[in-house]
Design an enzyme around this catalytic site. Sequence first.
Site, PDB file in Angstrom:
ATOM      1  N   GLY A  37      -4.875   9.715  -5.820  1.00 43.35           N
ATOM      2  CA  GLY A  37      -5.360   8.884  -4.572  1.00 43.35           C
ATOM      3  C   GLY A  37      -4.399   8.876  -3.349  1.00 43.35           C
ATOM      4  O   GLY A  37      -3.881  10.181  -3.076  1.00 43.35           O
ATOM      5  N   VAL A  38      -3.726   7.704  -3.040  1.00 45.69           N
ATOM      6  CA  VAL A  38      -3.176   7.640  -1.910  1.00 45.69           C
ATOM      7  C   VAL A  38      -1.573   7.832  -2.050  1.00 45.69           C
ATOM      8  O   VAL A  38      -0.681   9.150  -0.982  1.00 45.69           O
ATOM      9  CB  VAL A  38      -2.746   6.452  -1.088  1.00 45.69           C
ATOM     10  CG1 VAL A  38      -1.366   6.444  -0.219  1.00 45.69           C
ATOM     11  CG2 VAL A  38      -4.580   5.204  -0.555  1.00 45.69           C
ATOM     12  N   ASP A  39      -1.413   8.202  -3.463  1.00 47.54           N
ATOM     13  CA  ASP A  39       0.164   8.619  -3.645  1.00 47.54           C
ATOM     14  C   ASP A  39      -0.036  10.029  -3.235  1.00 47.54           C
ATOM     15  O   ASP A  39       0.640  10.567  -3.307  1.00 47.54           O
ATOM     16  CB  ASP A  39       0.292   8.034  -4.974  1.00 47.54           C
ATOM     17  CG  ASP A  39       1.701   8.075  -5.568  1.00 47.54           C
ATOM     18  OD1 ASP A  39       2.947   8.407  -5.388  1.00 47.54           O
ATOM     19  OD2 ASP A  39       2.322   8.521  -6.705  1.00 47.54           O
ATOM     20  N   GLY A 128      -7.936   1.303  -5.610  1.00 51.54           N
ATOM     21  CA  GLY A 128      -8.261   2.303  -6.670  1.00 51.54           C
ATOM     22  C   GLY A 128      -8.697   2.141  -7.900  1.00 51.54           C
ATOM     23  O   GLY A 128      -9.243   1.050  -8.506  1.00 51.54           O
ATOM     24  N   VAL A 129      -7.723   3.315  -8.559  1.00 43.21           N
ATOM     25  CA  VAL A 129      -7.505   3.145 -10.193  1.00 43.21           C
ATOM     26  C   VAL A 129      -7.460   1.943 -10.473  1.00 43.21           C
ATOM     27  O   VAL A 129      -7.822   1.841 -11.957  1.00 43.21           O
ATOM     28  CB  VAL A 129      -6.410   4.706 -10.541  1.00 43.21           C
ATOM     29  CG1 VAL A 129      -5.066   4.494 -10.458  1.00 43.21           C
ATOM     30  CG2 VAL A 129      -7.098   5.179 -12.498  1.00 43.21           C
ATOM     31  N   TYR A 130      -6.360   1.243  -9.846  1.00 33.78           N
ATOM     32  CA  TYR A 130      -5.525  -0.055 -10.283  1.00 33.78           C
ATOM     33  C   TYR A 130      -7.068  -1.054 -10.743  1.00 33.78           C
ATOM     34  O   TYR A 130      -6.923  -1.645 -11.113  1.00 33.78           O
ATOM     35  CB  TYR A 130      -4.605  -0.242 -10.074  1.00 33.78           C
ATOM     36  CG  TYR A 130      -3.474   0.649 -10.319  1.00 33.78           C
ATOM     37  CD1 TYR A 130      -4.050   2.158 -11.205  1.00 33.78           C
ATOM     38  CD2 TYR A 130      -2.369  -0.006  -9.419  1.00 33.78           C
ATOM     39  CE1 TYR A 130      -2.230   2.671 -11.434  1.00 33.78           C
ATOM     40  CE2 TYR A 130      -0.963   0.744 -10.413  1.00 33.78           C
ATOM     41  CZ  TYR A 130      -1.513   1.845 -10.777  1.00 33.78           C
ATOM     42  OH  TYR A 130      -0.291   3.207 -10.941  1.00 33.78           O
TER      43      TYR A 130
END
Length: 180
Positions: A37-39, A128-130
Site C-alpha cells: 500500500g502507501v508504505d 487499507g489492509v488494516y
Amino acid sequence: MESMSAFNISLQQGDICLSETDAIVNAANSSLLGGGGVDGAIHAAAGPALLAMCEGIPLLDGIRCPVGQARITGSGNLKCRYIIHTVGPIYSSDSESAGLLQAAYQNSLLLALANNCRSVALPAVSCGVYAYPAAKAAALTLATCSRPEFRDLKLEFYLFDETMMLIWSRALAELKAVLV
C-alpha cells in the site's frame, strides 16, 4: 484531480509520493522496513536511503514504532523534507482502535510541529489492509486534525480512489457544518 477544503485541511485524490509538503505521513507497519500500500509506494519512491534511515531507528522490545506512535526520518528521493512514519491499528484485533488511530495522527502532527513543518501530506491510515471502516476513520481523523493545536499546519489528505474521496469529503463537510 478533485479537491475539497475547509479550515487548514484539503482532500485530494492522488499519489502522496508527489506531494511537495514539508512532511509526508507514511502509514507504516511497526518494523518501518516497508510493506504494501502507501508504505510500499513511499519506500519505492524514496529509494534505498529511506530503508537505511528506518533501519537506524532503535528497536524497543523488537519493534521500531508501536501502534499509535510515530517516528521521523529524512525523505530520500522525495520532494518533502521528512517522512513521518506512523502505525495505525488493525481494526479487527486492536481493542482500542479508535484511540490508537487518533494517537497515530496526533503523534504524527506533533512530530511535524516539533520539526518546524508548516505543511503535511497524510494518507487514510489503517483504511487499507488494516480494514478500519473508512467513514469512521474519516470522522475521527478529521476531528483530530482540526484541533486548535494543529491549525497552523496546512494538511493535505491524499486518498487513493473516488470512493475514499467521497467518504472523506462527506466527513469533512459534516465537520465543517459542526465547527462553523
